[in-house]
Design a protein around this motif. Structure first.
Motif, PDB file in Angstrom:
ATOM      1  N   LYS A   1       1.052  -1.027  -0.289  1.00 60.08           N
ATOM      2  CA  LYS A   1       0.034  -0.216  -0.142  1.00 60.08           C
ATOM      3  C   LYS A   1       0.955   1.351  -0.136  1.00 60.08           C
ATOM      4  O   LYS A   1       0.551   2.188  -0.775  1.00 60.08           O
ATOM      5  N   TRP A   2       1.955   1.728   0.464  1.00 62.11           N
ATOM      6  CA  TRP A   2       2.747   2.279   0.989  1.00 62.11           C
ATOM      7  C   TRP A   2       3.393   2.914  -0.668  1.00 62.11           C
ATOM      8  O   TRP A   2       3.490   3.934  -0.667  1.00 62.11           O
ATOM      9  N   ASN A   3       3.768   2.429  -0.950  1.00 67.61           N
ATOM     10  CA  ASN A   3       4.253   1.741  -1.919  1.00 67.61           C
ATOM     11  C   ASN A   3       3.508   2.500  -3.401  1.00 67.61           C
ATOM     12  O   ASN A   3       4.378   2.909  -4.104  1.00 67.61           O
ATOM     13  N   ASP A   4       2.200   1.705  -3.436  1.00 70.68           N
ATOM     14  CA  ASP A   4       1.505   2.496  -5.175  1.00 70.68           C
ATOM     15  C   ASP A   4       1.458   3.833  -4.167  1.00 70.68           C
ATOM     16  O   ASP A   4       0.806   4.285  -4.849  1.00 70.68           O
ATOM     17  N   LEU A   5       1.172   4.168  -2.757  1.00 67.31           N
ATOM     18  CA  LEU A   5       1.283   5.862  -1.834  1.00 67.31           C
ATOM     19  C   LEU A   5       2.125   6.763  -3.227  1.00 67.31           C
ATOM     20  O   LEU A   5       2.122   7.799  -3.727  1.00 67.31           O
ATOM     21  N   ARG A   6       3.248   5.882  -3.187  1.00 63.27           N
ATOM     22  CA  ARG A   6       4.583   6.734  -3.809  1.00 63.27           C
ATOM     23  C   ARG A   6       4.514   6.881  -5.181  1.00 63.27           C
ATOM     24  O   ARG A   6       4.791   7.522  -5.191  1.00 63.27           O
ATOM     25  N   ARG A   7       4.262   5.902  -5.535  1.00 63.78           N
ATOM     26  CA  ARG A   7       3.636   6.124  -6.929  1.00 63.78           C
ATOM     27  C   ARG A   7       3.166   6.730  -7.843  1.00 63.78           C
ATOM     28  O   ARG A   7       2.654   7.125  -8.759  1.00 63.78           O
ATOM     29  N   GLU A   8       1.528   6.763  -6.468  1.00 65.41           N
ATOM     30  CA  GLU A   8      -0.162   7.829  -6.522  1.00 65.41           C
ATOM     31  C   GLU A   8       1.538   9.461  -6.918  1.00 65.41           C
ATOM     32  O   GLU A   8       0.852  10.309  -7.237  1.00 65.41           O
ATOM     33  N   ARG A   9       2.574   9.735  -5.847  1.00 65.62           N
ATOM     34  CA  ARG A   9       2.610  11.090  -6.081  1.00 65.62           C
ATOM     35  C   ARG A   9       3.208  11.257  -7.344  1.00 65.62           C
ATOM     36  O   ARG A   9       3.452  12.148  -7.890  1.00 65.62           O
ATOM     37  N   ALA A  10       4.446  10.199  -6.894  1.00 68.57           N
ATOM     38  CA  ALA A  10       4.808  10.245  -8.353  1.00 68.57           C
ATOM     39  C   ALA A  10       4.257  10.466  -9.771  1.00 68.57           C
ATOM     40  O   ALA A  10       4.671  11.391 -10.271  1.00 68.57           O
ATOM     41  N   LYS A  11       3.183  10.167 -10.018  1.00 72.60           N
ATOM     42  CA  LYS A  11       2.535  10.423 -11.016  1.00 72.60           C
ATOM     43  C   LYS A  11       1.912  11.794 -10.989  1.00 72.60           C
ATOM     44  O   LYS A  11       1.893  12.665 -12.312  1.00 72.60           O
ATOM     45  N   GLU A  12       1.537  12.699  -9.885  1.00 77.86           N
ATOM     46  CA  GLU A  12       1.286  13.609  -9.299  1.00 77.86           C
ATOM     47  C   GLU A  12       2.234  15.126  -9.980  1.00 77.86           C
ATOM     48  O   GLU A  12       2.218  15.482 -10.729  1.00 77.86           O
ATOM     49  N   TYR A  13       3.763  14.254  -9.693  1.00 81.39           N
ATOM     50  CA  TYR A  13       5.205  14.622 -10.000  1.00 81.39           C
ATOM     51  C   TYR A  13       4.978  14.817 -11.462  1.00 81.39           C
ATOM     52  O   TYR A  13       5.114  15.737 -12.224  1.00 81.39           O
ATOM     53  N   ASP A  14       4.988  13.813 -11.534  1.00 80.57           N
ATOM     54  CA  ASP A  14       5.350  13.386 -13.060  1.00 80.57           C
ATOM     55  C   ASP A  14       4.361  14.251 -14.023  1.00 80.57           C
ATOM     56  O   ASP A  14       5.182  15.544 -15.260  1.00 80.57           O
ATOM     57  N   ALA A  15       2.551  14.764 -13.912  1.00 81.88           N
ATOM     58  CA  ALA A  15       1.832  15.607 -14.427  1.00 81.88           C
ATOM     59  C   ALA A  15       2.420  16.645 -14.534  1.00 81.88           C
ATOM     60  O   ALA A  15       2.180  17.674 -15.566  1.00 81.88           O
ATOM     61  N   GLY A  16       2.715  17.305 -13.491  1.00 85.38           N
ATOM     62  CA  GLY A  16       2.853  18.736 -13.077  1.00 85.38           C
ATOM     63  C   GLY A  16       4.109  19.079 -13.386  1.00 85.38           C
ATOM     64  O   GLY A  16       4.144  20.565 -13.529  1.00 85.38           O
ATOM     65  N   LEU A  17       4.948  18.541 -13.448  1.00 87.93           N
ATOM     66  CA  LEU A  17       6.320  18.497 -13.466  1.00 87.93           C
ATOM     67  C   LEU A  17       6.875  18.507 -14.907  1.00 87.93           C
ATOM     68  O   LEU A  17       7.843  19.204 -15.740  1.00 87.93           O
ATOM     69  N   ALA A  18       5.844  17.907 -15.614  1.00 89.36           N
ATOM     70  CA  ALA A  18       5.917  17.619 -17.560  1.00 89.36           C
ATOM     71  C   ALA A  18       6.470  19.027 -18.623  1.00 89.36           C
ATOM     72  O   ALA A  18       7.254  18.642 -19.635  1.00 89.36           O
ATOM     73  N   ASN A  19       6.350  20.229 -18.215  1.00 91.24           N
ATOM     74  CA  ASN A  19       5.904  21.159 -18.963  1.00 91.24           C
ATOM     75  C   ASN A  19       7.492  21.650 -18.310  1.00 91.24           C
ATOM     76  O   ASN A  19       7.473  23.186 -18.711  1.00 91.24           O
TER      77      ASN A  19
ATOM     78  N   LYS B   1      14.640  17.166 -16.003  1.00 92.40           N
ATOM     79  CA  LYS B   1      14.529  15.779 -16.673  1.00 92.40           C
ATOM     80  C   LYS B   1      13.917  14.523 -15.837  1.00 92.40           C
ATOM     81  O   LYS B   1      14.035  14.619 -14.222  1.00 92.40           O
ATOM     82  N   LEU B   2      12.665  13.935 -15.892  1.00 97.42           N
ATOM     83  CA  LEU B   2      12.257  13.692 -14.556  1.00 97.42           C
ATOM     84  C   LEU B   2      12.116  11.791 -15.004  1.00 97.42           C
ATOM     85  O   LEU B   2      13.250  11.321 -15.718  1.00 97.42           O
TER      86      LEU B   2
END
Ligand SMILES: Cc1ncc(COP(=O)(O)O)c(C=O)c1O
Length: 381
Positions: free
Chosen positions: A250-268, A272-273
């Motif tokens: 569950k904790w690793n899934d939460l990390r992955r969720e936050r990573a997705k948010e960083y990916d989307a928010g920093l895409a532009n 280098k992501l």
């Protein structure tokens, strides 16, 4: 209380979320009177082996000792070479030196920062005994390619999984293609105890038996010793880890969720992501961005109350005094390792990090980009 608006770690939050269960587990050990090599260690070792889908786990006092003891148990020592990368925590190479062998550094793949398997073969000599791939930041190295090379050259493979417990490859599990998996339970890892701890997990029962002996002064029977170490995982830590292991996916899934948010928010942005290999389960022990202006960005975020760290800003072969009168070898160029060391920045990442906090980090970075653009006319990657 942290001085930061967004801190880098969430250890105390994690403790508070599980306080009653953790307190009860510690209390049970205290009342039991069995603190070293007791039933809680045995229980946790069984749980960890099952979690990894491997036969045996041996609890040790650190991830560093896991590497040292596994190399010792394999008979790796003076005159032998071990291939690994210089873009890792110091302990990976330190363990090779501690057993008297020679680390041989090859470069990383620029995309994942893991060892580049295409460079391994050129580094092999008659002295080579083992390869230590590091699953850096939480993404497994290319184990299929590494295992193939190891098989062709009859080399041991030891996975340094200190940062990747719970990760997976596309068609392989950690531990499936190697001789042993070493992990760390120091508090900042994905599965952390309240201090130091580590383990070796393996399908090789002989190896596990030898490591059990080595961790206990070379002893498997009371008063019968050979040279070894005092390196046991204490029962208090084991009991805490049993509680936490149930939360790990569950904790690793939460990390992955936050990573997705960083990916989307920093895409532009110009940063280098992280690159995740298709089909791999990266568990984002660390979320690393890269920029030539790393120190400036880190200082800007600090001024906004956001704590970002660097893993690892000085590669092992660039450390002062290297190699400290020991032997070491660099195979080919380490240009990607050196570029990475100069550019990496780790953003706050822990399971208890909220979306709101991740948003503050993203906004902080966007503001930095705007101010750079205004000052220089470009953000500059
Ligand atoms: C990649 C890697 N290897 C080895 C270690 C050593 O683990 P420990 O600190 O438990 O000795 C760590 C972490 O500290 C690590 O990140």
């Amino acid at each position: 209380m942290s001085a930061f608006q967004v801190d880098f770690y969430g250890h105390v939050r994690q403790y508070h979320n599980l306080k009653s269960e953790i307190d009860a587990a510690i209390h049970e050990v205290l009342e039991s009177g069995s603190y070293v090599l007791g039933p809680k260690l045995k229980q946790f070792e069984g749980e960890l082996a099952r979690y990894c889908n491997l036969k045996e786990a041996v609890g040790l006092n650190s991830g560093t000792d896991a590497l040292v003891l596994v190399l010792r148990a394999m008979g790796v020592g003076p005159g032998d070479e071990v291939i690994t990368t210089s873009n890792t925590f110091f302990a990976t190479a330190e363990a090779v030196w501690l057993v008297g062998a020679t680390p041989v550094f090859v470069d990383i793949e620029p995309k994942t920062s893991n060892i580049d398997p295409s460079l391994i073969e050129a580094a092999i000599t008659p002295k080579t005994k083992a390869i230590i791939p590091v699953h850096l930041y939480g993404q497994p190295a290319e184990m299929r390619a590494i295992a193939k090379i190891a098989k062709a050259h009859k080399l041991f493979v030891v996975e340094d999984c200190a940062q990747a417990l719970g990760a997976r490859g596309d068609d392989f599990a950690i531990g499936e293609l190697s001789d042993a998996v070493c992990t760390s339970f120091i508090i900042q890892k994905n599965l952390g105890c309240f201090g130091d701890g580590g383990a070796v997990v393996t399908n090789n029962s002989e190896l596990a038996t030898e490591i059990r002996k080595l961790r206990n002064h070379g002893s498997s029977q009371r008063s019968h010793h050979s040279l070894g170490y005092n390196s046991r995982l204490d029962d208090i830590h084991a009991a805490v880890l049993s509680v936490k292991l149930k939360q790990l996916d569950k904790w690793n899934d939460l990390r992955r969720e936050r990573a997705k948010e960083y990916d989307a928010g920093l895409a532009n942005t110009s940063l280098k992501l992280p690159t995740v290999r298709p089909g791999f389960r990266h568990i984002f022990h660390l979320y690393i961005v890269e920029t030539e202006h790393r120190d400036e960005l880190q200082a800007f975020l600090k001024s906004k109350g956001i704590r970002a760290l660097t893993h690892y800003p000085i590669a092992i072969h660039q450390q002062e005094g290297y190699p400290w009168d020991q032997t070491a070898r660099i195979s080919g160029s380490l240009e990607h390792t050196e570029r990475s060391a100069a550019q990496v920045l780790s953003l706050p990442m822990f399971p208890e990090l909220t979306s709101q906090e991740a948003k503050l980090v993203i906004e902080g970075i966007q503001e930095w980009e705007k101010s750079r653009k205004a000052a220089t006319g470009s953000a500059g990657a």
